[in-house]
Design a protein around this motif. Structure first.
Motif, PDB file in Angstrom:
ATOM      1  N   ARG A   1       0.828  -1.203   0.000  1.00 25.89           N
ATOM      2  CA  ARG A   1       0.000   0.000   0.000  1.00 25.89           C
ATOM      3  C   ARG A   1       0.865   1.258   0.000  1.00 25.89           C
ATOM      4  O   ARG A   1       0.556   2.238  -0.685  1.00 25.89           O
ATOM      5  CB  ARG A   1      -0.923   0.005   1.219  1.00 25.89           C
ATOM      6  N   ILE A   2       1.959   1.214   0.796  1.00 29.34           N
ATOM      7  CA  ILE A   2       2.871   2.363   0.811  1.00 29.34           C
ATOM      8  C   ILE A   2       3.479   2.567  -0.575  1.00 29.34           C
ATOM      9  O   ILE A   2       3.553   3.702  -1.083  1.00 29.34           O
ATOM     10  CB  ILE A   2       3.975   2.153   1.862  1.00 29.34           C
ATOM     11  N   LEU A   3       3.915   1.465  -1.205  1.00 30.28           N
ATOM     12  CA  LEU A   3       4.495   1.557  -2.547  1.00 30.28           C
ATOM     13  C   LEU A   3       3.474   2.096  -3.542  1.00 30.28           C
ATOM     14  O   LEU A   3       3.796   2.955  -4.390  1.00 30.28           O
ATOM     15  CB  LEU A   3       4.992   0.172  -2.985  1.00 30.28           C
ATOM     16  N   LYS A   4       2.232   1.610  -3.418  1.00 30.04           N
ATOM     17  CA  LYS A   4       1.171   2.069  -4.320  1.00 30.04           C
ATOM     18  C   LYS A   4       0.895   3.555  -4.128  1.00 30.04           C
ATOM     19  O   LYS A   4       0.718   4.304  -5.104  1.00 30.04           O
ATOM     20  CB  LYS A   4      -0.094   1.254  -4.064  1.00 30.04           C
ATOM     21  N   GLN A   5       0.887   3.987  -2.861  1.00 35.78           N
ATOM     22  CA  GLN A   5       0.650   5.401  -2.587  1.00 35.78           C
ATOM     23  C   GLN A   5       1.814   6.260  -3.063  1.00 35.78           C
ATOM     24  O   GLN A   5       1.624   7.383  -3.563  1.00 35.78           O
ATOM     25  CB  GLN A   5       0.404   5.610  -1.087  1.00 35.78           C
ATOM     26  N   GLN A   6       3.034   5.717  -2.907  1.00 36.18           N
ATOM     27  CA  GLN A   6       4.202   6.447  -3.404  1.00 36.18           C
ATOM     28  C   GLN A   6       4.139   6.605  -4.922  1.00 36.18           C
ATOM     29  O   GLN A   6       4.453   7.679  -5.456  1.00 36.18           O
ATOM     30  CB  GLN A   6       5.487   5.716  -2.995  1.00 36.18           C
ATOM     31  N   GLU A   7       3.731   5.523  -5.612  1.00 38.21           N
ATOM     32  CA  GLU A   7       3.576   5.603  -7.064  1.00 38.21           C
ATOM     33  C   GLU A   7       2.502   6.624  -7.433  1.00 38.21           C
ATOM     34  O   GLU A   7       2.659   7.400  -8.384  1.00 38.21           O
ATOM     35  CB  GLU A   7       3.213   4.225  -7.622  1.00 38.21           C
ATOM     36  N   ARG A   8       1.407   6.614  -6.654  1.00 40.44           N
ATOM     37  CA  ARG A   8       0.322   7.559  -6.921  1.00 40.44           C
ATOM     38  C   ARG A   8       0.791   8.999  -6.702  1.00 40.44           C
ATOM     39  O   ARG A   8       0.471   9.900  -7.495  1.00 40.44           O
ATOM     40  CB  ARG A   8      -0.847   7.246  -5.991  1.00 40.44           C
ATOM     41  N   ILE A   9       1.583   9.191  -5.603  1.00 35.13           N
ATOM     42  CA  ILE A   9       2.116  10.533  -5.339  1.00 35.13           C
ATOM     43  C   ILE A   9       3.050  10.978  -6.460  1.00 35.13           C
ATOM     44  O   ILE A   9       3.014  12.141  -6.892  1.00 35.13           O
ATOM     45  CB  ILE A   9       2.850  10.541  -3.978  1.00 35.13           C
ATOM     46  N   SER A  10       3.883  10.061  -6.947  1.00 33.33           N
ATOM     47  CA  SER A  10       4.799  10.391  -8.048  1.00 33.33           C
ATOM     48  C   SER A  10       4.021  10.798  -9.289  1.00 33.33           C
ATOM     49  O   SER A  10       4.376  11.782  -9.974  1.00 33.33           O
ATOM     50  CB  SER A  10       5.697   9.193  -8.367  1.00 33.33           C
ATOM     51  N   ILE A  11       2.954  10.057  -9.585  1.00 35.30           N
ATOM     52  CA  ILE A  11       2.122  10.392 -10.751  1.00 35.30           C
ATOM     53  C   ILE A  11       1.477  11.763 -10.566  1.00 35.30           C
ATOM     54  O   ILE A  11       1.448  12.589 -11.492  1.00 35.30           O
ATOM     55  CB  ILE A  11       1.046   9.307 -10.974  1.00 35.30           C
ATOM     56  N   LEU A  12       0.962  12.005  -9.327  1.00 31.79           N
ATOM     57  CA  LEU A  12       0.348  13.303  -9.046  1.00 31.79           C
ATOM     58  C   LEU A  12       1.363  14.432  -9.161  1.00 31.79           C
ATOM     59  O   LEU A  12       1.042  15.521  -9.661  1.00 31.79           O
ATOM     60  CB  LEU A  12      -0.278  13.284  -7.645  1.00 31.79           C
ATOM     61  N   GLN A  13       2.598  14.169  -8.677  1.00 30.52           N
ATOM     62  CA  GLN A  13       3.640  15.185  -8.794  1.00 30.52           C
ATOM     63  C   GLN A  13       3.927  15.516 -10.252  1.00 30.52           C
ATOM     64  O   GLN A  13       4.070  16.697 -10.626  1.00 30.52           O
ATOM     65  CB  GLN A  13       4.918  14.698  -8.104  1.00 30.52           C
ATOM     66  N   LEU A  14       3.995  14.472 -11.087  1.00 33.10           N
ATOM     67  CA  LEU A  14       4.224  14.703 -12.515  1.00 33.10           C
ATOM     68  C   LEU A  14       3.073  15.488 -13.135  1.00 33.10           C
ATOM     69  O   LEU A  14       3.293  16.412 -13.927  1.00 33.10           O
ATOM     70  CB  LEU A  14       4.397  13.357 -13.239  1.00 33.10           C
ATOM     71  N   ARG A  15       1.857  15.086 -12.740  1.00 31.35           N
ATOM     72  CA  ARG A  15       0.696  15.810 -13.276  1.00 31.35           C
ATOM     73  C   ARG A  15       0.706  17.280 -12.852  1.00 31.35           C
ATOM     74  O   ARG A  15       0.409  18.176 -13.647  1.00 31.35           O
ATOM     75  CB  ARG A  15      -0.584  15.131 -12.798  1.00 31.35           C
ATOM     76  N   ILE A  16       1.045  17.519 -11.562  1.00 35.24           N
ATOM     77  CA  ILE A  16       1.087  18.898 -11.066  1.00 35.24           C
ATOM     78  C   ILE A  16       2.169  19.693 -11.795  1.00 35.24           C
ATOM     79  O   ILE A  16       1.953  20.849 -12.206  1.00 35.24           O
ATOM     80  CB  ILE A  16       1.331  18.907  -9.550  1.00 35.24           C
ATOM     81  N   GLN A  17       3.352  19.056 -11.957  1.00 28.96           N
ATOM     82  CA  GLN A  17       4.436  19.736 -12.659  1.00 28.96           C
ATOM     83  C   GLN A  17       4.036  20.084 -14.098  1.00 28.96           C
ATOM     84  O   GLN A  17       4.284  21.206 -14.582  1.00 28.96           O
ATOM     85  CB  GLN A  17       5.696  18.866 -12.664  1.00 28.96           C
ATOM     86  N   ASN A  18       3.406  19.118 -14.767  1.00 34.65           N
ATOM     87  CA  ASN A  18       2.951  19.375 -16.145  1.00 34.65           C
ATOM     88  C   ASN A  18       1.898  20.480 -16.181  1.00 34.65           C
ATOM     89  O   ASN A  18       1.917  21.364 -17.063  1.00 34.65           O
ATOM     90  CB  ASN A  18       2.387  18.106 -16.772  1.00 34.65           C
ATOM     91  N   ALA A  19       0.966  20.416 -15.212  1.00 34.85           N
ATOM     92  CA  ALA A  19      -0.090  21.433 -15.164  1.00 34.85           C
ATOM     93  C   ALA A  19       0.501  22.812 -14.904  1.00 34.85           C
ATOM     94  O   ALA A  19       0.072  23.811 -15.509  1.00 34.85           O
ATOM     95  CB  ALA A  19      -1.105  21.077 -14.085  1.00 34.85           C
ATOM     96  N   VAL A  20       1.491  22.883 -13.991  1.00 39.94           N
ATOM     97  CA  VAL A  20       2.135  24.174 -13.702  1.00 39.94           C
ATOM     98  C   VAL A  20       2.854  24.706 -14.936  1.00 39.94           C
ATOM     99  O   VAL A  20       2.763  25.904 -15.275  1.00 39.94           O
ATOM    100  CB  VAL A  20       3.106  24.023 -12.514  1.00 39.94           C
ATOM    101  N   ARG A  21       3.596  23.789 -15.604  1.00 42.05           N
ATOM    102  CA  ARG A  21       4.311  24.221 -16.814  1.00 42.05           C
ATOM    103  C   ARG A  21       3.332  24.750 -17.874  1.00 42.05           C
ATOM    104  O   ARG A  21       3.557  25.791 -18.501  1.00 42.05           O
ATOM    105  CB  ARG A  21       5.134  23.059 -17.374  1.00 42.05           C
ATOM    106  N   GLN A  22       2.233  24.004 -18.066  1.00 49.46           N
ATOM    107  CA  GLN A  22       1.239  24.433 -19.054  1.00 49.46           C
ATOM    108  C   GLN A  22       0.609  25.762 -18.660  1.00 49.46           C
ATOM    109  O   GLN A  22       0.362  26.637 -19.505  1.00 49.46           O
ATOM    110  CB  GLN A  22       0.156  23.360 -19.193  1.00 49.46           C
ATOM    111  N   TYR A  23       0.351  25.933 -17.339  1.00 50.07           N
ATOM    112  CA  TYR A  23      -0.233  27.180 -16.860  1.00 50.07           C
ATOM    113  C   TYR A  23       0.734  28.340 -17.103  1.00 50.07           C
ATOM    114  O   TYR A  23       0.339  29.427 -17.553  1.00 50.07           O
ATOM    115  CB  TYR A  23      -0.555  27.060 -15.372  1.00 50.07           C
ATOM    116  N   VAL A  24       2.018  28.118 -16.793  1.00 47.62           N
ATOM    117  CA  VAL A  24       3.034  29.162 -16.996  1.00 47.62           C
ATOM    118  C   VAL A  24       3.127  29.533 -18.475  1.00 47.62           C
ATOM    119  O   VAL A  24       3.212  30.716 -18.838  1.00 47.62           O
ATOM    120  CB  VAL A  24       4.398  28.696 -16.454  1.00 47.62           C
ATOM    121  N   VAL A  25       3.100  28.474 -19.337  1.00 45.08           N
ATOM    122  CA  VAL A  25       3.165  28.733 -20.781  1.00 45.08           C
ATOM    123  C   VAL A  25       1.963  29.572 -21.230  1.00 45.08           C
ATOM    124  O   VAL A  25       2.100  30.540 -21.986  1.00 45.08           O
ATOM    125  CB  VAL A  25       3.221  27.401 -21.558  1.00 45.08           C
TER     126      VAL A  25
END
Length: 386
Positions: free
Chosen positions: A300-324
């Motif tokens: 469960r911890i590994l799954k949550q870590q993977e989910r957090i990593s995916i969310l981090q990537l999504r947030i980073q992409n969303a921020v980059r797109q917003y900045v653009v």
């Protein structure tokens, strides 16, 4: 015939009559109702009970077996039966009549037939089994369910028996937590049955305090098992509402008490090991549960870590797109502002007219003679309205 006889003369006549009428030796069937040894000699009381009641006697007679004979026949009996001669046994003895003026009539035992006693023991045991079977109670203990962790144990044993000490030591040395309470009882001899029944009655009064009963025996004669074939004792064990575990210290055969008990083992130590095995199984189940829990938690911890990593990537992409997008918007705004700046307007040929420092928006507001200032992309001029 004499008019009277002295007591010694009467005794002499009895002795002579017995010698004339009784055979030199004969076989006698009887039950041993009392037995004691002194100076190597064995003194018994032989009895025959009536057919109507086991509490009434049809006959009783003293018997003696002198030391030179007793040593041989007792050893022979033990060798053949695995049991010692004791009260309550049915025996077939070789004997002769003896009459003493002081001690009276008695039998002198010169031999014994072990097969008769052994056969009688087997018959009595089989009769107990058949009676319990007919009454439908022989398997009642086997239908009970024992606790998954039987920690509270009522113990029936002699208080000073070595086997009881071994039982307690085994539980203590196991490292697990057990609660035991001793219900002292006689566990061999003719008084054992009533003593064990009495102990079971006392346990029943506190039945909610226990998970199981341990009936153990140690430190006594390992071959004395006849009491554990007693019908009353075995019926009480069979119908007892708690699981009864027997460990009565024998290897030769199985008693009826062993047959009706929930579980039978060989010795008091083995009885303790039986209870310890439940704790070991419970510990193993707990260990496996902890392993599974840890594995589940890790997954469960590994799954949550993977989910957090995916969310981090999504947030980073969303921020980059917003900045653009914001940068693009700013560029558009900059271009729009630049396109509407006065300098750009002037460069396209437009001019700005002021009167008294104020911008003139409508020529109708001017009158002849007004002085106006005109601002061009390059330079300014003043003029008068005509």
């Amino acid at each position: 015939m004499k008019d009277s006889y002295s007591l010694s003369e009467v005794c002499e006549l009895i002795g002579e009559s017995l010698q004339l009428t009784m055979p030199e030796s004969f076989r006698v069937r009887a039950e041993i109702s009392s037995l004691s040894t002194k100076g190597g000699h064995c003194y018994m009381e032989l009895a025959e009970k009536t057919a109507e009641s086991s509490n009434l006697f049809a006959a009783k007679l003293r018997a003696v077996c002198w030391s030179n004979v007793w040593a041989m026949i007792s050893a022979y009996f033990f060798q053949e039966t695995g049991r010692e001669l004791q009260v309550g046994m049915q025996v077939l003895v070789e004997a002769s009549v003896s009459f003493h003026p002081v001690f009276g009539l008695s039998l002198q035992i010169s031999g014994i037939d072990p097969s008769y006693t052994l056969g009688n023991i087997v018959r009595e045991k089989q009769a107990t089994i058949e009676r319990l079977t007919k009454e439908g109670v022989i398997d009642m203990q086997h239908a009970l369910a024992i606790s998954e962790i039987p920690q509270r144990i009522a113990v029936i044993s002699s208080a000073d028996a070595a086997g009881y000490g071994d039982f307690c030591c085994q539980l203590r040395d196991s490292g697990y937590s057990f609660t035991t309470k001793l219900f002292p009882a006689i566990v061999q001899g003719d008084k054992a049955a009533s003593s064990v029944i009495d102990a079971l009655g006392k346990i029943y009064d506190e039945i909610e305090s226990f998970d199981a009963v341990a009936l153990i025996r140690g430190g006594g004669a390992s071959t004395d098992l006849s009491c554990f074939d007693n019908y009353d004792m075995c019926a009480c064990i069979a119908q007892f509402p708690l699981p009864v575990i027997t460990g009565i210290g024998h290897q030769r055969d199985i008693s009826v008490a062993d047959m009706v008990a929930y579980q039978s083992v060989k010795t008091p130590t083995a009885t303790a090991e039986y209870f310890v095995s439940f704790m070991q199984k419970a510990s193993e189940r707990l260990r496996q549960l902890i392993v599974r829990l840890n594995n589940t938690a890790d997954k469960r911890i590994l799954k949550q870590q993977e989910r957090i990593s995916i969310l981090q990537l999504r947030i980073q992409n969303a921020v980059r797109q917003y900045v653009v997008r914001q940068n693009n918007r700013l560029e558009i705004i900059d271009k729009t502002i630049a396109a509407h700046s006065p300098e750009d307007i002037f460069r396209r040929g437009y001019a700005l007219v002021r009167k008294d420092g104020k911008i003139v928006h409508n020529a109708a507001t001017l009158i002849s003679g007004d002085i106006i200032e005109t601002q061009f992309a390059e330079g300014r001029t003043k003029s008068q309205v005509m």
